[in-house]
Design a protein around this motif. Structure first.
Motif, short mmCIF file in Angstrom:
data_model
loop_
_atom_site.label_atom_id
_atom_site.label_comp_id
_atom_site.label_asym_id
_atom_site.label_seq_id
_atom_site.Cartn_x
_atom_site.Cartn_y
_atom_site.Cartn_z
N ALA A 216 4.55 -27.99 -25.00
CA ALA A 216 3.27 -27.76 -25.68
C ALA A 216 2.58 -29.05 -26.09
O ALA A 216 1.41 -29.02 -26.47
N GLY A 217 3.28 -30.18 -26.02
CA GLY A 217 2.65 -31.43 -26.41
C GLY A 217 3.59 -32.60 -26.23
O GLY A 217 4.74 -32.55 -26.67
N GLY A 218 3.09 -33.63 -25.53
CA GLY A 218 3.92 -34.80 -25.29
C GLY A 218 5.07 -34.49 -24.35
O GLY A 218 5.08 -33.47 -23.64
N LEU A 219 6.05 -35.37 -24.32
CA LEU A 219 7.30 -35.07 -23.62
C LEU A 219 8.19 -34.33 -24.60
O LEU A 219 8.63 -34.89 -25.60
N SER A 220 8.44 -33.05 -24.33
CA SER A 220 9.20 -32.22 -25.25
C SER A 220 10.68 -32.34 -24.93
O SER A 220 11.10 -32.08 -23.80
N PHE B 18 20.76 -31.11 -22.58
CA PHE B 18 19.55 -31.78 -23.05
C PHE B 18 18.44 -31.54 -22.04
O PHE B 18 18.63 -31.72 -20.82
N PHE B 19 17.26 -31.15 -22.54
CA PHE B 19 16.10 -30.86 -21.68
C PHE B 19 14.94 -31.77 -22.07
O PHE B 19 14.64 -31.94 -23.27
N LEU B 20 14.26 -32.31 -21.07
CA LEU B 20 13.06 -33.12 -21.28
C LEU B 20 11.97 -32.56 -20.37
O LEU B 20 12.08 -32.59 -19.14
N THR B 21 10.90 -32.03 -21.01
CA THR B 21 9.89 -31.27 -20.28
C THR B 21 8.50 -31.79 -20.60
O THR B 21 8.15 -31.96 -21.78
#
Length: 349
Positions: free
Chosen positions: A211-215, A132-135
């Motif tokens: 690209a937008g928000g927390l992805s 899981f990735f949070l960017t």
């Protein structure tokens, strides 16, 4: 390629297998169930208090190492200090500086993800793992790189731009990050929205930028065989049926063992076909780790339900009604029933 779970994401599985699988990246917008791990599940994991390294880390594409103490905290348990417990405030602070949160092997500690991974692994006859990735927007966790796996990306929140480049130009390709001057042909560029599914074939270079928000996205990596897997499987097949002392005594005994082993291997080699070797190598690969194996005293199955491990609550109830022996007596029968159902399903395929 019979795959109900995969069909939720890619639609016509036969067409996907013929035209996309290990050939071409693609994006799908399916009407499929939401991924089992999302931002709410992430909060639950932090709230549970047991998430710690090595299951979480924070990464940056600029080759700056984020030390574990920057996003974890120690705890004292029974007078002993243990390091590496996830600290939400520190993680959020690092996200604001552009770092990416990476959770490893989610299938090992989040049951719904483990069940999804198990289904996909059985359908594809390959080992599957979940990450899981949070960017944050404008950042990327990993530079352009190649994975030794086919990857399904399930976008769960925010937006992320994916760049997928060409397959390796030679069979002797390397894993991991590519040089900064990597300019292989770009095969796909796409902004993923929540609900989108991206497929990246094994070895195709790729990177992703928020690209937008927390992805947030869940990556399901589908591992295939390597040359080492085939070598190991071949060695085992060539040694099948051979009865030699594990530790021959003396030089004469060792020489005799060499001759016997070589003669046996030559005879066996004439009987081993490529398909036999492939099946043996796949059978030897470790499977996804979340569910108990059919031989473990854990499986139970009801009409229309998924396999579930034995629970403490269920065991306690059995002990209340008939004592510890009663709670354990039926488990072998359940295990045999599950094996019979599993073998029947495989035979039908």
């Amino acid at each position: 390629m019979e795959s109900p779970t995969l069909a939720h994401w890619v639609g016509d599985v036969e067409s996907f297998a013929d035209h996309r699988w290990q050939r071409e990246p693609a994006v799908f917008t399916p009407q499929a169930p939401a991924p089992p791990f999302d931002l709410d599940a992430l909060d639950d994991a932090f709230d549970g208090g047991l998430l710690r390294t090595p299951y979480l880390e924070m990464v940056r594409s600029d080759k700056v190492t984020v030390p574990a103490e920057a996003f974890t905290t120690p705890r004292v348990v029974n007078g002993v200090t243990y390091e590496g417990f996830a600290d939400r405030a520190k993680v959020l602070a690092r996200l604001r500086t552009g770092a990416t949160l990476l959770l490893r092997c989610v299938d090992q500690w989040h049951r719904p993800t483990g069940e999804l991974v198990t289904r996909l692994s059985e359908e594809l006859d390959r080992r599957v793992e979940a990450f899981f990735f949070l960017t944050p927007a404008g950042s990327q966790g990993l530079a352009v790189h190649r994975d030794d796996a086919d990857v399904f990306v399930l976008q769960t929140a925010g937006r992320k731009t994916w760049y997928v480049h060409d397959a390796p130009a030679t069979p002797d390709w390397s894993l991991g990050e590519l040089p900064d001057d990597e300019h292989s042909p770009q095969r796909l560029r796409r902004v993923l929205e929540p609900g989108d599914v991206l497929y990246v074939p094994r070895g195709f270079a790729h990177r992703a930028v928020g690209a937008g928000g927390l992805s947030a996205h869940l990556s399901l990596t589908v591992r295939d065989l390597s040359l080492d897997d085939l070598r190991t499987a071949l060695a085992r097949r060539l040694a099948e049926g051979l009865d030699l002392p594990a530790r021959p005594l003396g030089q004469a005994a060792i020489a005799d063992a060499c001759a016997t082993l070589l003669g046996h291997a030559r005879t066996r080699l004439d009987t081993v076909e490529p398909g036999d070797l492939l099946r043996a190598a796949r059978a030897a690969r470790p499977s996804s780790a979340q569910p108990a194996s059919p031989d473990a005293p854990a499986a139970r199955r009801g009409p229309g339900t998924a396999t579930e491990p034995e629970t403490f609550a269920g065991t306690a109830q059995a002990w209340e009604t008939g004592g510890p022996g009663t709670g354990r007596a039926g488990l072998g029968s359940v295990g045999r029933t599950w094996r019979r159902l599993r073998d029947a399903a495989r035979a039908a395929d």
